[in-house]
Design an enzyme around this catalytic site. Structure first.
Site, PDB file in Angstrom:
ATOM      1  N   SER A 198       0.851  -1.186   0.000  1.00 62.08           N
ATOM      2  CA  SER A 198       0.000   0.000   0.000  1.00 62.08           C
ATOM      3  C   SER A 198       0.887   1.236   0.000  1.00 62.08           C
ATOM      4  CB  SER A 198      -0.882  -0.009   1.255  1.00 62.08           C
ATOM      5  OG  SER A 198      -1.535   1.224   1.448  1.00 62.08           O
ATOM      6  N   TYR A 235      -4.300  -0.786   9.771  1.00 64.21           N
ATOM      7  CA  TYR A 235      -4.014  -0.942   8.342  1.00 64.21           C
ATOM      8  C   TYR A 235      -2.591  -0.472   8.037  1.00 64.21           C
ATOM      9  CZ  TYR A 235      -4.827  -0.859   3.283  1.00 64.21           C
ATOM     10  OH  TYR A 235      -4.760  -1.090   1.933  1.00 64.21           O
TER      11      TYR A 235
END
Length: 252
Positions: free
Chosen positions: A144, A157
């Site tokens: 990410s 996350y």
């Protein structure tokens, strides 16, 4: 002369292949000739149908990826339906949003279990089989932008995706000698269910688009080229890379 991007005869497991980025990855692999097992909590009927429409072969495997319980079954069912997998795409992931001062232990554990713990242990199970069979293969993890940055309101996350980047490098360090390549793709801001809250927020959406040189949200098809590259012989000397596919987000 055979293209180094030709995946005919190869078998891939793609977690989270039923929608979004995972579906884009699965379709791209199938388009290059790969047989694909799409693994998700819900059936991947749309993905399987789209692959069959282009003359490919695919299977849907339902599994709850919040625990390690189904991991050996996933590999067994793939082998029975398509042949032994030699490509693993760890794409399944979830996100929970809240201010760090309010974040709960449940939201921490739920995200870390799917995004990091299961990713590692599925990779371990895959690697054990590949090494026992003589080695070789490809692992592609979904990282990410938050593998590089802190983000806001997504503590678990951010931690999980920073961990994905680190584990990818560790896998490369340990398994390259067995012919196993481990790399990761770091998508930028893609129009998927995970970013729906950002897309729906006019202020945040404008802020995000204002930083992306390409001037748009990514679409699942945009991830395909990087996926095929990292799955193919074209990347045989590429190991431990975290490859951004972000429309230029990090360049700004």
């Amino acid at each position: 002369m055979t293209s180094p991007f030709d995946l005919r005869g190869r078998v891939a497991v793609v977690t989270g292949g039923n929608t979004g980025i995972g579906q884009g990855m699965a379709l791209a692999l199938a388009g290059a000739g790969c047989r694909v097992a799409s693994v998700a909590r819900r059936r991947s009927d749309d993905t399987v149908a789209a692959i069959e429409d282009i003359g490919g072969k695919a299977v849907s495997i339902q599994a709850d990826l919040s625990s390690t319980e189904p991991l050996e079954r996933i590999l067994d069912e793939t082998t029975a339906a398509l042949g032994a997998p030699d490509i693993l795409v760890n794409n399944a992931g979830i996100i929970r949003r809240a201010d760090a001062v309010d974040f709960t232990e449940t939201d921490w554990d739920d995200v870390m279990n799917v995004n990091l713990k299961v990713l590692f242990f599925l990779s371990q199970a895959f690697a054990r089989r590949r090494i026992a069979g003589g080695g070789g293969g490809k692992i592609i993890n979904t990282a990410s932008m938050l593998s590089f940055q802190g983000g806001i309101r997504v503590p678990s996350y951010t931690a999980s995706k920073s961990g994905v980047a680190g584990l990818t490098k560790l896998m490369a360090n340990e398994w390259a000698r067995h012919g196993l390549n481990a790399n990761a793709i770091a998508p930028g801001y893609f129009a998927t269910d995970n970013t729906q809250a950002l897309q729906d927020d006019p202020v945040r959406s404008a802020e995000i688009l204002g930083r992306i040189p390409a001037g748009r949200w990514g679409q699942p098809a945009d991830i395909g080229g990087a996926t095929v590259f990292l799955a193919s012989a074209a990347s045989d000397y590429v190991n431990g890379v975290i490859l951004p596919v972000d429309g230029g987000w990090q360049a700004r």
